[in-house]
Design a protein around this motif. Structure first.
Motif, PDB file in Angstrom:
ATOM      1  N   VAL A 134     -49.201  -1.250  79.180  1.00  0.00           N
ATOM      2  CA  VAL A 134     -50.496  -2.977  78.862  1.00  0.00           C
ATOM      3  C   VAL A 134     -51.409  -2.751  78.043  1.00  0.00           C
ATOM      4  CG1 VAL A 134     -51.719  -3.926  80.181  1.00  0.00           C
ATOM      5  CG2 VAL A 134     -50.031  -3.424  81.636  1.00  0.00           C
ATOM      6  N   TRP A 135     -51.395  -3.320  76.415  1.00  0.00           N
ATOM      7  CA  TRP A 135     -52.182  -3.080  76.043  1.00  0.00           C
ATOM      8  C   TRP A 135     -53.342  -3.734  76.749  1.00  0.00           C
ATOM      9  CZ3 TRP A 135     -51.410   0.131  72.045  1.00  0.00           C
ATOM     10  CH2 TRP A 135     -50.310  -0.317  71.528  1.00  0.00           C
ATOM     11  N   ARG A 136     -54.938  -2.744  75.483  1.00  0.00           N
ATOM     12  CA  ARG A 136     -55.795  -2.860  76.211  1.00  0.00           C
ATOM     13  C   ARG A 136     -57.050  -2.466  74.881  1.00  0.00           C
ATOM     14  NH1 ARG A 136     -58.938   1.317  80.561  1.00  0.00           N
ATOM     15  NH2 ARG A 136     -58.172   3.467  79.023  1.00  0.00           N
ATOM     16  N   LYS A 138     -50.711 -21.288  68.135  1.00  0.00           N
ATOM     17  CA  LYS A 138     -49.490 -21.020  66.920  1.00  0.00           C
ATOM     18  C   LYS A 138     -49.686 -19.926  66.035  1.00  0.00           C
ATOM     19  CE  LYS A 138     -47.757 -25.788  67.959  1.00  0.00           C
ATOM     20  NZ  LYS A 138     -47.365 -26.990  67.023  1.00  0.00           N
ATOM     21  N   ASP A 139     -50.674 -19.145  66.799  1.00  0.00           N
ATOM     22  CA  ASP A 139     -51.515 -18.418  65.660  1.00  0.00           C
ATOM     23  C   ASP A 139     -50.314 -16.931  65.067  1.00  0.00           C
ATOM     24  OD1 ASP A 139     -52.413 -16.232  63.764  1.00  0.00           O
ATOM     25  OD2 ASP A 139     -54.186 -16.166  64.898  1.00  0.00           O
ATOM     26  N   GLY A 188     -51.104 -11.932  72.370  1.00  0.00           N
ATOM     27  CA  GLY A 188     -51.122 -10.110  71.908  1.00  0.00           C
ATOM     28  C   GLY A 188     -49.867 -10.092  71.198  1.00  0.00           C
ATOM     29  N   GLY A 189     -49.131  -8.577  71.392  1.00  0.00           N
ATOM     30  CA  GLY A 189     -48.363  -8.060  69.718  1.00  0.00           C
ATOM     31  C   GLY A 189     -49.130  -8.325  68.699  1.00  0.00           C
ATOM     32  N   GLY A 190     -47.552  -8.944  67.799  1.00  0.00           N
ATOM     33  CA  GLY A 190     -48.077  -8.169  66.443  1.00  0.00           C
ATOM     34  C   GLY A 190     -48.501  -6.993  65.268  1.00  0.00           C
ATOM     35  N   VAL A 238     -58.028 -10.984  76.490  1.00  0.00           N
ATOM     36  CA  VAL A 238     -58.420  -9.389  76.516  1.00  0.00           C
ATOM     37  C   VAL A 238     -59.513  -9.327  75.758  1.00  0.00           C
ATOM     38  CG1 VAL A 238     -57.943  -6.963  76.175  1.00  0.00           C
ATOM     39  CG2 VAL A 238     -55.497  -8.830  77.050  1.00  0.00           C
ATOM     40  N   ALA A 239     -59.787 -10.197  74.710  1.00  0.00           N
ATOM     41  CA  ALA A 239     -60.549  -9.446  74.255  1.00  0.00           C
ATOM     42  C   ALA A 239     -61.878 -10.295  73.966  1.00  0.00           C
ATOM     43  CB  ALA A 239     -60.320  -9.855  72.224  1.00  0.00           C
TER      44      ALA A 239
END
Length: 379
Positions: free
Chosen positions: A205-207, A228-229, A236-238, A248-249
């Motif tokens: 999991v990204w954090r 749609k960004d 997340g991802g990118g 999350v941010a």
């Protein structure tokens, strides 16, 4: 015995000398704060020395500026592959500044962009994008601090009402600037670019990595995101610098600010807003998510309805105006007052069943959240 009593017991010539010294000290302090000189209104180019290097910026002075009344100041950070004028054209902070009476400064990142005349920020912990030169990457944090100091010395500004906003890469720069303990800004707004420290993966999991975001104090945060960004995906991802998503941010900033972790929400067909209450020092954290928006600053046709207050009736503002309203409520100063109301998002001319107060729900389906096209390669 009071100070005034001591003063008036002195001989006349002593009172004259003391009064002259006092007036001189007051005037010197005012001039040192940038109050006194009058500047031509409008948008102008600016050079600021930082760490021995001449850096570029653009500033805007409203026609109401007289060098006597201390005005708020908003810093506007451009995205990657952009520049200060382009950013101000996108955000139109200068138009809001003219209407509301405040100064705007847009700084220029030190990295060369991937095409002529474009620039990017040397964001701590982020490698430049492909095609962006690292050769002229400078200390951006020092530049921002120097720019704030320059503004205080040069213009008649209220030091407790200095705010900042960032689009995309400018949002990432502003996020890390605050994360690294810099306390120059009373509140901050983010468009498609809010971060809360470097990304790390734990058990798949990204954090945000906790040790890379340690703000000096609680600070009011307002963020806008688009579902749609595809550059800085809300989910997340990118790119490697992104990974954990916008939700999350925002949640991490609520945690850092000591807010109640269950947000109040207002939902519409096209836009939803979450507002965290109970934060330390009376600050606020708010997030708008626009269903139909890509990686761009929302169009001025997309409006947000604000609830009425003692001073103003209910009204509609665009995203930039919504940021400004938030700064005046949740981010009114370095020691902010009560968090502002969330406000119901609405398409132009749509009617709502609610005034949009904090915690209410927008029951009326909302119109299309159209956005201006993004500049190609503007991250």
């Amino acid at each position: 015995m009071t100070t005034s009593a001591v003063f008036f017991r002195q001989p006349a010539w002593v009172r004259v000398v003391l009064a002259t010294v006092f007036v001189t000290l007051v005037n010197s302090a005012a001039l040192a704060a940038g109050c006194g000189p009058v500047f031509q209104s409008g948008r102008h180019d600016l050079k600021i020395m930082s760490d021995g290097v001449e850096r570029s910026a653009v500033y805007f002075v409203p026609s109401a500026y007289d060098g006597k009344r201390k005005m708020p100041l908003v810093f506007d950070f451009h995205g990657s592959n952009s520049h200060p004028d382009g950013q101000m054209n996108r955000s139109h902070w200068d138009e809001i500044g003219e209407r509301e009476g405040f100064i705007v400064i847009a700084l220029q990142g030190s990295l060369d962009g991937s095409f002529k005349g474009a620039h990017a920020w040397n964001v701590p912990g982020v490698k430049p994008l492909p095609g962006v030169s690292e050769e002229n990457g400078l200390d951006e944090e020092q530049f921002i601090r120097d720019a704030v100091a320059y503004a205080k010395e040069t213009f008649c500004v209220d030091p407790t009402r200095i705010y900042a906003t960032g689009y995309s890469g400018g949002g990432r720069m502003l996020s890390q600037f605050i994360c690294n303990g810099n306390s120059e800004f009373a509140a901050a707004g983010f468009m498609m670019g809010l971060r809360a420290g470097y990304p790390e993966q734990e058990e798949g999991v990204w954090r945000p990595r906790p040790d890379t975001c340690k703000p000096a104090r609680p600070i009011s945060i307002i963020a806008f995101s688009g579902l749609k960004d595809d550059v800085n995906p809300f989910s997340g991802g990118g790119k490697p610098y992104w990974q954990y998503g916008g939700k999350v941010a925002v949640g991490r900033w609520a945690e850092l600010n000591g807010c109640d972790m269950k947000p109040m929400t207002a939902e519409g067909e096209e836009i939803s807003v979450s507002s965290y209450a109970g934060c330390k020092n009376g600050v606020g954290v708010m997030s708008y998510v626009i269903a139909d928006a890509g990686h761009s600053w929302p169009s001025q046709k997309l409006l947000f309805q604000l609830a009425s207050t003692d001073n103003q009736p209910s009204r509609e503002v665009d995203a930039t105006g919504r940021m400004w309203d938030f700064f005046q409520t949740s981010g009114g100063g370095l020691l902010a007052g009560q968090p502002g109301q969330a406000g119901c998002p609405t398409a132009k001319n749509a009617s709502l069943d609610s005034t949009g107060g904090q915690g209410n729900t927008c029951n009326q389906p909302l119109g299309s959240a159209s956005s201006e096209p993004a500049v190609v390669g503007d991250l």
